[in-house]
Design an enzyme around this catalytic site. Structure first.
Site, PDB file in Angstrom:
ATOM      1  N   LYS A 123       9.940  58.959  -1.831  1.00 26.74           N
ATOM      2  CA  LYS A 123      11.033  59.134  -2.803  1.00 26.74           C
ATOM      3  C   LYS A 123      11.030  57.969  -3.804  1.00 26.74           C
ATOM      4  CE  LYS A 123      14.176  56.784   0.409  1.00 26.74           C
ATOM      5  NZ  LYS A 123      15.235  56.982   1.417  1.00 26.74           N
ATOM      6  N   ARG A 144      27.064  59.627   5.358  1.00 23.46           N
ATOM      7  CA  ARG A 144      26.431  59.887   4.068  1.00 23.46           C
ATOM      8  C   ARG A 144      26.156  61.378   3.930  1.00 23.46           C
ATOM      9  NH1 ARG A 144      20.900  56.724   2.355  1.00 23.46           N
ATOM     10  NH2 ARG A 144      19.966  58.144   3.858  1.00 23.46           N
ATOM     11  N   TYR A 169      17.291  32.261 -24.361  1.00 25.92           N
ATOM     12  CA  TYR A 169      18.676  32.530 -24.767  1.00 25.92           C
ATOM     13  C   TYR A 169      19.650  31.518 -24.172  1.00 25.92           C
ATOM     14  CZ  TYR A 169      17.427  37.068 -26.759  1.00 25.92           C
ATOM     15  OH  TYR A 169      16.886  38.069 -27.529  1.00 25.92           O
ATOM     16  N   MET A 201      14.766  40.416 -22.368  1.00 26.53           N
ATOM     17  CA  MET A 201      14.515  41.836 -22.128  1.00 26.53           C
ATOM     18  C   MET A 201      13.017  42.118 -21.957  1.00 26.53           C
ATOM     19  SD  MET A 201      15.585  45.107 -24.455  1.00 26.53           S
ATOM     20  CE  MET A 201      17.338  44.858 -24.357  1.00 26.53           C
TER      21      MET A 201
HETATM   22  C1  LIG Z   1      14.721  56.400   2.599  1.00 24.91           C
HETATM   23  C2  LIG Z   1      14.794  57.055   3.921  1.00 24.91           C
HETATM   24  C3  LIG Z   1      13.855  56.763   4.911  1.00 24.91           C
HETATM   25  C4  LIG Z   1      12.820  55.661   4.775  1.00 24.91           C
HETATM   26  O1  LIG Z   1      13.423  54.423   5.117  1.00 24.91           O
HETATM   27  P1  LIG Z   1      12.550  53.070   5.155  1.00 24.91           P
HETATM   28  O2  LIG Z   1      13.515  52.032   5.573  1.00 24.91           O
HETATM   29  O3  LIG Z   1      12.080  52.860   3.766  1.00 24.91           O
HETATM   30  O4  LIG Z   1      11.457  53.319   6.116  1.00 24.91           O
HETATM   31  C5  LIG Z   1      13.887  57.500   6.080  1.00 24.91           C
HETATM   32  N1  LIG Z   1      14.816  58.450   6.264  1.00 24.91           N
HETATM   33  C6  LIG Z   1      15.770  58.741   5.351  1.00 24.91           C
HETATM   34  C7  LIG Z   1      16.777  59.797   5.628  1.00 24.91           C
HETATM   35  C8  LIG Z   1      15.803  58.044   4.144  1.00 24.91           C
HETATM   36  O5  LIG Z   1      16.745  58.322   3.240  1.00 24.91           O
END
Ligand SMILES: *Cc1c(COP(=O)(O)O)cnc(C)c1O
Length: 407
Positions: free
Chosen positions: A50, A148, A277, A325
């Protein structure tokens, strides 16, 4: 490799300019091997890609994970799954979070697996499955403490009964997520394993044998707390990012990304000269300064002002004054020349700041710093020490418009 891809790789390498992220796909594959060896014998592996693979490149990491035999990929958004399918990745993909997207029907048509964790999401999945004329494969998400996403443990039994009765839905797995596995002594993890085990038992009592049962993230794998599972999930540690200071990636892991640039300008500043800056740094002697074309718009956190450092010629060069920036100035640059190579982020072994060093300086963690590296920074993918692909969305769009203008 055909001539045309070689040519386009060479010309895109030329376009890459000074500031770039180098992604070592061999290190990525190596880290996955280390994690597999730490997971229970025979457990399947879900590589979590992701957020553009935590800044490391969704498509190249996803393809690499598939090529080395990862059974699953995990993403957060449906578009990430569709992008992987478009790139030819055909192993199972789970959208880990609530599937809030207009692309739900496309996801089901592309065989993307969805997380069923609330009634409204189940209804959406069901509607989309009808529209797609296909069965939606789901993993039931149990909420064991994050608050969550997921059915609460006391809702599981009813959830399974209702899902079972829906012909549009096929239950393929059950999973949950630790809240505190990166704190080894923390109390919730044991309780969360117990809640998850009970939930899995309820699914089985309801007459469903889930094909996939998974709970552990990187921290769970590293600390050996995985619960009753036949699959583990890992994102951070696959990239060599430590889940936390208490649960580090040890020396078996390799950093996957290094961010590099080139010195754009060298200048000599006199005593008591304000730099960058607001002149929050003033020289305490005559000092050689070097300007590097990377700034907070590339993802270099602004709080590194007067704190962070880059490595040039094997030596640490402290950041002087504010991060701008697009540019940052370092000092102690007597022996530095314009055009010299700069390591912005890399391995501690060569003196560079790691993402683990930057996190606390920027009042955040290493994950956030890595994921915030912007698309303006081209990614160069390496295998066997050779560049094998370049990704630079801005450049590609610019070339297209130049070609259109010429046509
Ligand atoms: C992001 C995520 C992971 C991966 O977690 P890491 O700490 O990066 O290994 C696993 N399971 C779920 C549900 C996540 O949202």
């Amino acid at each position: 490799m055909t001539d045309s891809t070689t040519l386009s790789l060479a010309s895109s390498l030329e376009s890459v300019g000074e500031t770039r992220a180098i992604i070592d796909l061999d290190a990525y594959a190596h880290n996955i091997g280390v994690l597999r060896a730490s997971a229970p014998e025979g457990a399947a592996f879900m590589a979590v890609v992701k957020a553009d693979a935590y800044g490391h490149g969704l498509v190249e990491c996803g393809r690499t994970a598939q090529s080395i035999g990862c059974e699953w990929l995990g993403v957060a958004r449906i578009v990430e799954a569709l992008r992987l399918r478009d790139a030819g990745v055909d192993i199972p993909i789970l959208v880990l979070g609530p599937p809030v997207s207009t692309e739900l029907t496309a996801a089901i048509q592309c065989g993307v697996t969805l997380a069923a964790g609330s009634w409204s999401m189940v209804e959406r999945i069901r509607e989309a499955a009808k529209a797609a004329g296909a069965t939606a494969r789901v993993h039931i998400k149990v909420d064991v403490g994050m608050r969550r996403y997921g059915f609460l443990p006391e809702e599981i039994s009813a959830a399974v009964q209702r899902l079972k009765a829906m012909p549009e839905i096929e239950i393929d797995g059950v999973f949950s997520h630790f809240s505190s596995a990166d704190e080894p002594g923390a109390e919730p993890t044991g309780a969360q394993i117990a809640l998850f085990s009970a939930a899995v038992a309820e699914v089985r009592e309801a007459g469903i044998e889930p094909r996939w049962v998974h709970l552990a993230n990187s921290a769970g794998i590293i600390t050996g707390r995985v619960g009753p599972t036949n699959m583990v999930r890992s994102g951070a540690a696959t990239y060599g990012l430590s889940p936390s200071p208490e649960v580090p990636c040890d020396e078996r892991f390799q950093p996957v990304m290094s961010v590099r640039s080139v010195v754009a300008r060298v200048s000599q500043a006199p005593l008591d000269c304000g730099v960058s800056y607001n002149c929050i740094y003033r020289t305490t002697a005559d000092e050689m300064l070097a300007t590097i074309p990377i700034g907070y718009a590339d993802g270099l956190p602004r709080p590194l002002a007067n704190q962070g450092w880059f490595v040039i010629g094997g030596q640490r060069r402290p950041i002087r004054g504010r991060v701008c920036m697009d540019q940052t100035i370092v000092g102690d640059a007597d022996d530095v020349s314009e055009g010299d190579e700069v390591i912005i982020v890399g391995s501690n072994a060569n003196g560079a700041m790691s993402f683990e060093d930057i996190g606390p300086m920027a009042a955040t963690n290493n994950y956030e710093v890595a994921t915030r590296l912007m698309a303006r920074v081209p990614r160069i993918y390496m295998r066997n020490g050779e560049p094998v692909a370049v990704e630079h969305l801005l450049h590609d769009a610019a070339v297209r418009s130049v070609e259109t203008a010429r046509a």
